[in-house]
Design a protein around this motif. Structure first.
Motif, mmCIF file in Angstrom:
data_model
loop_
_atom_site.group_PDB
_atom_site.id
_atom_site.type_symbol
_atom_site.label_atom_id
_atom_site.label_comp_id
_atom_site.label_asym_id
_atom_site.label_seq_id
_atom_site.Cartn_x
_atom_site.Cartn_y
_atom_site.Cartn_z
ATOM 1 N N THR A 35 37.721 -40.378 49.179
ATOM 2 C CA THR A 35 37.866 -41.821 49.401
ATOM 3 C C THR A 35 39.318 -42.211 49.626
ATOM 4 N N THR A 45 25.937 -41.569 50.005
ATOM 5 C CA THR A 45 27.138 -41.709 50.828
ATOM 6 C C THR A 45 26.879 -42.709 51.950
ATOM 7 N N ARG A 57 31.571 -45.306 50.714
ATOM 8 C CA ARG A 57 31.082 -44.755 49.450
ATOM 9 C C ARG A 57 30.760 -43.282 49.672
ATOM 10 N N ARG A 69 32.065 -42.516 44.425
ATOM 11 C CA ARG A 69 33.204 -43.424 44.385
ATOM 12 C C ARG A 69 33.156 -44.323 45.610
ATOM 13 N N GLN A 70 33.574 -45.549 45.426
ATOM 14 C CA GLN A 70 33.518 -46.541 46.495
ATOM 15 C C GLN A 70 34.870 -47.209 46.669
#
Length: 248
Positions: free
Chosen positions: A53, A176, A218, A231-232
């Motif tokens: 990310t 994702t 994401r 994780r975003q």
């Protein structure tokens, strides 16, 4: 009166007790080892999604143009991708950290792909999912003045592939998403060929004329043993004109 030493029965009982103690101790050691391994893998998977990310965020934050969803780009070598939940493409202006050129934009494209073609360059992943996130980079993308890159800069096949590499291994597809896009809040003076909601109420982020200002990415990674993380990040592109090519 009993002579010193152990009888056969006492010896068998002692051996049985000792066997139980050894079994319990071995089980405890095994469980602790498994717990330790899971903790190591948990740290690894967290680091994988963090780095992925961060890479996406760094590149998109410098983008002068984000391709709307549903746009098909042709990459060098005849490969193609269509932007959306599993693919993202942006253009970076020259003179930026990831585009050290004096002219021509740099195109970055991200796509979920099968792991097989990239496996030779990857470390073994514990129970990998068979899916990876790949980055493609080309340099020297141009288009005619005051035209829409999504309509006139889709063909990158004539450009040399500057780099290709895996951003994250063992991707979980269902967790994702690279295609959550947001409209730009304002229209620049040279973005006349692009559209924003205030000018076109029925405009969507899948309209090739849409002016995109930000993207939410994401990334999820999952190993076969159940260790996973996601994780975003919300990333805003540079607030500079998007339709005027360099040098114009």
């Amino acid at each position: 009166m009993r002579q010193g030493g152990l009888t056969l029965v006492e010896l068998l009982v002692a051996m049985a007790v000792f066997g139980v103690v050894v079994a319990l101790a071995s089980d405890l050691i095994f469980r602790n080892q498994n717990l330790s391994n899971r903790q190591v893998l948990a740290g690894r998977v967290q680091e994988d999604v963090r780095l992925a990310t961060l890479r996406l965020g760094d590149v998109v934050a410098q983008a002068a143009y984000i391709y709307p969803n549903g746009v098909t780009l042709t990459l060098p070598g005849g490969r193609s991708l269509t932007t959306g939940g599993e693919a993202l493409a942006v253009l970076l202006p020259p003179g930026t950290a990831y585009c050290p050129l004096s002219g021509g934009y740099c195109g970055f494209a991200y796509r979920l792909e099968g792991r097989g073609p990239h496996a030779a360059s990857l470390d073994p992943a514990p129970g990998n999912s068979g899916v990876v996130l790949v980055e493609y980079q080309v340099r020297g993308v141009t288009w005619n003045p005051n035209t829409n890159p999504a309509q006139t800069a889709r063909d990158w096949s004539g450009l040399a592939l500057h780099s290709e590499g895996v951003v994250a291994d063992s991707i979980e597809r269902t967790g994702t998403d690279l295609g959550t896009l947001y409209f730009a809040g304002i229209e620049s003076t040279i973005d006349r060929v692009l559209l924003i909601p205030s000018l076109q109420p029925d405009l969507t982020t899948s309209d090739p004329r849409a002016l995109i200002g930000a993207v939410r990415v994401r990334v999820a990674v999952r190993y076969a043993n159940g260790v996973w993380a996601s994780r975003q990040a919300e990333v805003y592109a540079r607030g500079i004109p998007r339709s005027l090519p360099p040098g114009m």
